[in-house]
Scaffold this motif. Structure first.
Motif, PDB file in Angstrom:
ATOM      1  N   GLY A 102       7.869  -8.077  -9.019  1.00 57.49           N
ATOM      2  CA  GLY A 102       6.691  -8.932  -9.009  1.00 57.49           C
ATOM      3  C   GLY A 102       5.689  -8.610  -7.938  1.00 57.49           C
ATOM      4  N   ALA A 103       6.020  -7.689  -7.019  1.00 62.10           N
ATOM      5  CA  ALA A 103       5.097  -7.337  -5.942  1.00 62.10           C
ATOM      6  C   ALA A 103       3.965  -6.461  -6.471  1.00 62.10           C
ATOM      7  CB  ALA A 103       5.830  -6.617  -4.820  1.00 62.10           C
ATOM      8  N   GLN A 104       2.760  -6.706  -5.992  1.00 59.57           N
ATOM      9  CA  GLN A 104       1.620  -5.877  -6.365  1.00 59.57           C
ATOM     10  C   GLN A 104       1.646  -4.586  -5.547  1.00 59.57           C
ATOM     11  OE1 GLN A 104      -3.261  -5.916  -5.935  1.00 59.57           O
ATOM     12  NE2 GLN A 104      -2.186  -7.889  -5.934  1.00 59.57           N
ATOM     13  N   VAL A 105       1.353  -3.470  -6.190  1.00 57.40           N
ATOM     14  CA  VAL A 105       1.266  -2.192  -5.479  1.00 57.40           C
ATOM     15  C   VAL A 105      -0.141  -1.625  -5.667  1.00 57.40           C
ATOM     16  CG1 VAL A 105       3.729  -1.674  -5.658  1.00 57.40           C
ATOM     17  CG2 VAL A 105       2.182  -0.860  -7.433  1.00 57.40           C
ATOM     18  N   ARG A 106      -0.688  -1.060  -4.606  1.00 55.18           N
ATOM     19  CA  ARG A 106      -1.985  -0.393  -4.666  1.00 55.18           C
ATOM     20  C   ARG A 106      -1.795   1.032  -4.156  1.00 55.18           C
ATOM     21  NH1 ARG A 106      -6.080  -4.056  -5.522  1.00 55.18           N
ATOM     22  NH2 ARG A 106      -7.163  -2.212  -6.300  1.00 55.18           N
ATOM     23  N   LEU A 138       0.846  -1.186   0.000  1.00 54.38           N
ATOM     24  CA  LEU A 138       0.000   0.000   0.000  1.00 54.38           C
ATOM     25  C   LEU A 138       0.884   1.240   0.000  1.00 54.38           C
ATOM     26  CD1 LEU A 138      -2.604  -1.124   2.712  1.00 54.38           C
ATOM     27  CD2 LEU A 138      -2.576  -1.618   0.248  1.00 54.38           C
ATOM     28  N   ILE A 139       0.748   2.078  -1.030  1.00 54.44           N
ATOM     29  CA  ILE A 139       1.593   3.257  -1.214  1.00 54.44           C
ATOM     30  C   ILE A 139       0.781   4.490  -0.826  1.00 54.44           C
ATOM     31  CG2 ILE A 139       3.105   4.463  -2.822  1.00 54.44           C
ATOM     32  CD1 ILE A 139       3.721   1.454  -2.480  1.00 54.44           C
ATOM     33  N   VAL A 198      -8.682   4.305  -3.405  1.00 49.50           N
ATOM     34  CA  VAL A 198      -7.647   3.379  -3.872  1.00 49.50           C
ATOM     35  C   VAL A 198      -7.731   3.318  -5.392  1.00 49.50           C
ATOM     36  CG1 VAL A 198      -6.731   1.037  -3.783  1.00 49.50           C
ATOM     37  CG2 VAL A 198      -7.842   2.010  -1.762  1.00 49.50           C
ATOM     38  N   ALA A 199      -6.640   3.616  -6.073  1.00 43.76           N
ATOM     39  CA  ALA A 199      -6.647   3.624  -7.535  1.00 43.76           C
ATOM     40  C   ALA A 199      -7.078   2.261  -8.068  1.00 43.76           C
ATOM     41  CB  ALA A 199      -5.262   3.989  -8.064  1.00 43.76           C
ATOM     42  N   PRO A 200      -7.931   2.248  -9.083  1.00 46.62           N
ATOM     43  CA  PRO A 200      -8.463   0.970  -9.556  1.00 46.62           C
ATOM     44  C   PRO A 200      -7.456   0.074 -10.261  1.00 46.62           C
ATOM     45  CG  PRO A 200      -9.235   2.778 -10.935  1.00 46.62           C
ATOM     46  CD  PRO A 200      -8.553   3.392  -9.767  1.00 46.62           C
ATOM     47  N   GLY A 201      -6.447   0.641 -10.878  1.00 42.53           N
ATOM     48  CA  GLY A 201      -5.498  -0.185 -11.616  1.00 42.53           C
ATOM     49  C   GLY A 201      -4.653  -1.054 -10.699  1.00 42.53           C
ATOM     50  N   ILE A 202      -4.520  -2.336 -11.045  1.00 43.49           N
ATOM     51  CA  ILE A 202      -3.644  -3.244 -10.306  1.00 43.49           C
ATOM     52  C   ILE A 202      -2.299  -3.268 -11.024  1.00 43.49           C
ATOM     53  CG2 ILE A 202      -3.256  -5.655  -9.657  1.00 43.49           C
ATOM     54  CD1 ILE A 202      -6.247  -5.944  -9.305  1.00 43.49           C
ATOM     55  N   ARG A 203      -1.249  -2.887 -10.309  1.00 39.95           N
ATOM     56  CA  ARG A 203       0.068  -2.782 -10.915  1.00 39.95           C
ATOM     57  C   ARG A 203       1.084  -3.622 -10.151  1.00 39.95           C
ATOM     58  NH1 ARG A 203      -2.611   1.966 -11.421  1.00 39.95           N
ATOM     59  NH2 ARG A 203      -2.634   2.867 -13.515  1.00 39.95           N
ATOM     60  N   VAL A 212     -12.375  -3.592  -6.735  1.00 40.63           N
ATOM     61  CA  VAL A 212     -11.146  -2.800  -6.601  1.00 40.63           C
ATOM     62  C   VAL A 212     -10.559  -2.939  -5.196  1.00 40.63           C
ATOM     63  CG1 VAL A 212     -10.179  -0.465  -6.769  1.00 40.63           C
ATOM     64  CG2 VAL A 212     -11.981  -1.185  -8.333  1.00 40.63           C
ATOM     65  N   ASP A 213     -11.385  -3.311  -4.235  1.00 44.14           N
ATOM     66  CA  ASP A 213     -10.972  -3.434  -2.835  1.00 44.14           C
ATOM     67  C   ASP A 213      -9.929  -4.543  -2.695  1.00 44.14           C
ATOM     68  OD1 ASP A 213     -10.745  -3.768  -0.118  1.00 44.14           O
ATOM     69  OD2 ASP A 213     -12.898  -3.781   0.274  1.00 44.14           O
ATOM     70  N   PRO A 214      -8.716  -4.228  -2.231  1.00 43.16           N
ATOM     71  CA  PRO A 214      -7.707  -5.284  -2.068  1.00 43.16           C
ATOM     72  C   PRO A 214      -8.124  -6.352  -1.062  1.00 43.16           C
ATOM     73  CG  PRO A 214      -6.705  -3.096  -1.950  1.00 43.16           C
ATOM     74  CD  PRO A 214      -8.192  -2.896  -1.896  1.00 43.16           C
ATOM     75  N   ALA A 215      -9.080  -6.017  -0.172  1.00 40.26           N
ATOM     76  CA  ALA A 215      -9.530  -6.967   0.847  1.00 40.26           C
ATOM     77  C   ALA A 215     -10.938  -7.468   0.570  1.00 40.26           C
ATOM     78  CB  ALA A 215      -9.468  -6.317   2.232  1.00 40.26           C
ATOM     79  N   ALA A 216     -11.333  -7.480  -0.694  1.00 41.67           N
ATOM     80  CA  ALA A 216     -12.687  -7.908  -1.034  1.00 41.67           C
ATOM     81  C   ALA A 216     -12.940  -9.336  -0.560  1.00 41.67           C
ATOM     82  CB  ALA A 216     -12.892  -7.817  -2.550  1.00 41.67           C
ATOM     83  N   THR A 217     -14.083  -9.547   0.077  1.00 43.22           N
ATOM     84  CA  THR A 217     -14.450 -10.870   0.568  1.00 43.22           C
ATOM     85  C   THR A 217     -14.938 -11.739  -0.594  1.00 43.22           C
ATOM     86  OG1 THR A 217     -16.750 -10.238   0.958  1.00 43.22           O
ATOM     87  CG2 THR A 217     -15.173  -9.849   2.753  1.00 43.22           C
TER      88      THR A 217
END
Length: 427
Positions: A330-334, A55-56, A309-314, A192-197
Motif C-alpha cells: 500500500g505504500a506509494q513509490v516515486r 523515493l527510489i 521524477v517519473a510521472p506515474g504514481i504507483r 507530478v511533484d510529490p511535494a506540490a504546494t
C-alpha cells in the motif's frame, strides 16, 4: 558542478530535519540535484519522504518497479478515493492517476493499443521531412540574429518551437492557439511533484480546466469536420461502437499527449545545447552519422534527463524489498529517474558526459508497459536539430546563467540565452 562520489561519507543532508524534497527545491540542489541523488543512492536508496512516498533512487530498483507493474500498479479506479483522496477533489490529480501512464492492465493495454494505431513508427517517420524543414528554418533564423550581434534566447527561439509545432501539427492544433496553450504545461507538470504546494495544485487545476475546455471544442470541431490529424483519428476511435474510447478517456489522452508532447523534448534540446557549449570537443558526435547524433542525444537523456521524477504514481501491491529495504503493502513509490541515470552500478563514470557509452539503457522514457509512446518522436526531433545547430553555430557561448524553473519533476528552463564568440561572428 560539484559531484559527490558514490562512497561519500560526508555529512548527512537530512540532519537538518528538512525533507529530501524540500532540499531539492532549495540551493544548491535546485540547480544541481546530483550530489544529493548520490547521497541518497548510497545511504537511503529507498527513502520514506515526509510527503507520503518512498523515493527510489537506484537504477536497478527503478527498473524493477517499471518492469513489474503487477507488483507496483497504479491506483485502481475503484479505490481512487481511498488510496489517493487528493484525486477526488483536484482535477489535476484525477487526470494524473487515470491517464495512460497511471492506468493498469487491462485498461492500459486497451488504451495503448487504441492510440498506438495512429502513433506508429510509420506515422512518426512520415513527419521526418517536415521536422527537418522546421529545424532548418529555426536554426537559420537564430543564426541570422546571432551573426547580427544579438544575444538570442535559444530556449524561446528554437528549443520550445521545435517540439511545440511538431506535436501541434500531429494533433491538429491551429497555429494561433499554440503559444497560449503551451504556457499551461509547466503548471500542469507541477502536479507530478510529490511535494506540490496547495497553490501549485490549484494552478494545475486551473490549467487543466482551461486546456479541457479547449480540447472539448477541438474534438467537437473534428467530429463535424475530420482532418488528417491525431485528434480526428482518436475521435473516430471514440465513435466506433466496436472498440471505443469513453469521453473521459479521450479527454485524458489529449491532456497527456499535449502535456508530454513538447516541454520534455524542449528541455532535452536545452540540455544538449548546454552539454555542447560546456564540451565543444564533443562536437564531432554531431558531424557524422545520424547514429552518432542519436548517441549524443541519448547521453543527454541519461546525464541530465528532462523528467527527474517519473510521472506515474504507483503503490506496492504487497510487501516488497528493494535494496534491502522493505516497502510495505500500500505504500506509494516515486521513481527518481535523475538519480537512476547517474547510478555508478549501471553507468561507469556516471558523472562524465560520454556519448556512445555501452551498457544499461537510460530510463528517461520509462521501461516496460509504460515506455513512452513519444520516445521515437522526441529522439527524431533532437537528432534533426542538434547537428544543424552545431554546423551553423559552432561558436556558441552562454550570455548569462541559464534560467531554470524551480521544480522537482521537470528540470526545465525559462531561458537559455547565448551569443557567438567574436571569432565566429567575424566569419
Amino acid at each position: 558542478m560539484i559531484n559527490m562520489p558514490a562512497d561519500d561519507t560526508g555529512p548527512n543532508p537530512l540532519e537538518s530535519g528538512r525533507d529530501v524534497l524540500d532540499l531539492l527545491l532549495s540551493p544548491p540542489a535546485h540547480l544541481d540535484p546530483y550530489p544529493l541523488y548520490a547521497w541518497l543512492r548510497t545511504h537511503a536508496p529507498v527513502h520514506p519522504s515526509a510527503y507520503g512516498a518512498h523515493l527510489i533512487s537506484r537504477y536497478a530498483d527503478v527498473e524493477h518497479v517499471l518492469k513489474h507493474p503487477e507488483l507496483f500498479p497504479g491506483v485502481p479506479e475503484d479505490a481512487l478515493a481511498r488510496m489517493f483522496p487528493l484525486a477526488v477533489g483536484h482535477e489535476a490529480y484525477e487526470v494524473l492517476v487515470t491517464s495512460l501512464v497511471g492506468s493498469n492492465p487491462p485498461k492500459h493495454t486497451r488504451l495503448r493499443g487504441l492510440i498506438g494505431r495512429d502513433f506508429t513508427t510509420r506515422r512518426v517517420g512520415s513527419l521526418r521531412a517536415g521536422i527537418e524543414d522546421l529545424a532548418g528554418r529555426l536554426v537559420t533564423e537564430a543564426a541570422e540574429r546571432l551573426r547580427a550581434g544579438e544575444n538570442v534566447d535559444l530556449h524561446a527561439a528554437v528549443s520550445v518551437p521545435m517540439p511545440l509545432h511538431v506535436i501541434s501539427d500531429l494533433l491538429g492544433v491551429p497555429h494561433a492557439d499554440r503559444s497560449r496553450l503551451a504556457v499551461l504545461v509547466p503548471a500542469m507538470m507541477n502536479v507530478v511533484d510529490p511535494a506540490a504546494t496547495p497553490e501549485a495544485v490549484a494552478a494545475a487545476d486551473a490549467a487543466f480546466r482551461e486546456l479541457g475546455t479547449y480540447m472539448s471544442q477541438l474534438v467537437a470541431d473534428r467530429r463535424r469536420t475530420p482532418r488528417d490529424d491525431l485528434v480526428s483519428a482518436l475521435v473516430s476511435v471514440h465513435d466506433d461502437d466496436s472498440d471505443r474510447l469513453s469521453d473521459d478517456e479521450l479527454r485524458t489522452l489529449l491532456f497527456t499527449l499535449w502535456s508530454a508532447g513538447f516541454e520534455t523534448t524542449a528541455t532535452g534540446i536545452d540540455n544538449a545545447l548546454l552539454a555542447l557549449i560546456d564540451r565543444p570537443e564533443l562536437g564531432h558526435w554531431l558531424e557524422g552519422t545520424e547514429r552518432q547524433a542519436a548517441a549524443f542525444a541519448e547521453e543527454t537523456l541519461r546525464y541530465d534527463p528532462s523528467v527527474q521524477v517519473a510521472p506515474g504514481i504507483r503503490f506496492a501491491a504487497e510487501p516488497v524489498v528493494l535494496s534491502g529495504v522493505k516497502v510495505p503493502a500500500g505504500a506509494q513509490v516515486r521513481l527518481m529517474l535523475g538519480a537512476a541515470g547517474r547510478d555508478e552500478a549501471a553507468f561507469p563514470e556516471p558523472d562524465r558526459f560520454l556519448p556512445g557509452r555501452a551498457g544499461a539503457a537510460p530510463l528517461s522514457f520509462g521501461a516496460g508497459i509504460h515506455y513512452c509512446l513519444g520516445a521515437g518522436l522526441s529522439r527524431l526531433e533532437m537528432t534533426a536539430l542538434l547537428p544543424r545547430l552545431h554546423r551553423e553555430l559552432p561558436g556558441l557561448a552562454l550570455a548569462g546563467p541559464p534560467g531554470r524553473r524551480r521544480s522537482i519533476p521537470l528540470r526545465d528552463f525559462s531561458s537559455l540565452t547565448v551569443t557567438l564568440t567574436d571569432e565566429i561572428r567575424r566569419r
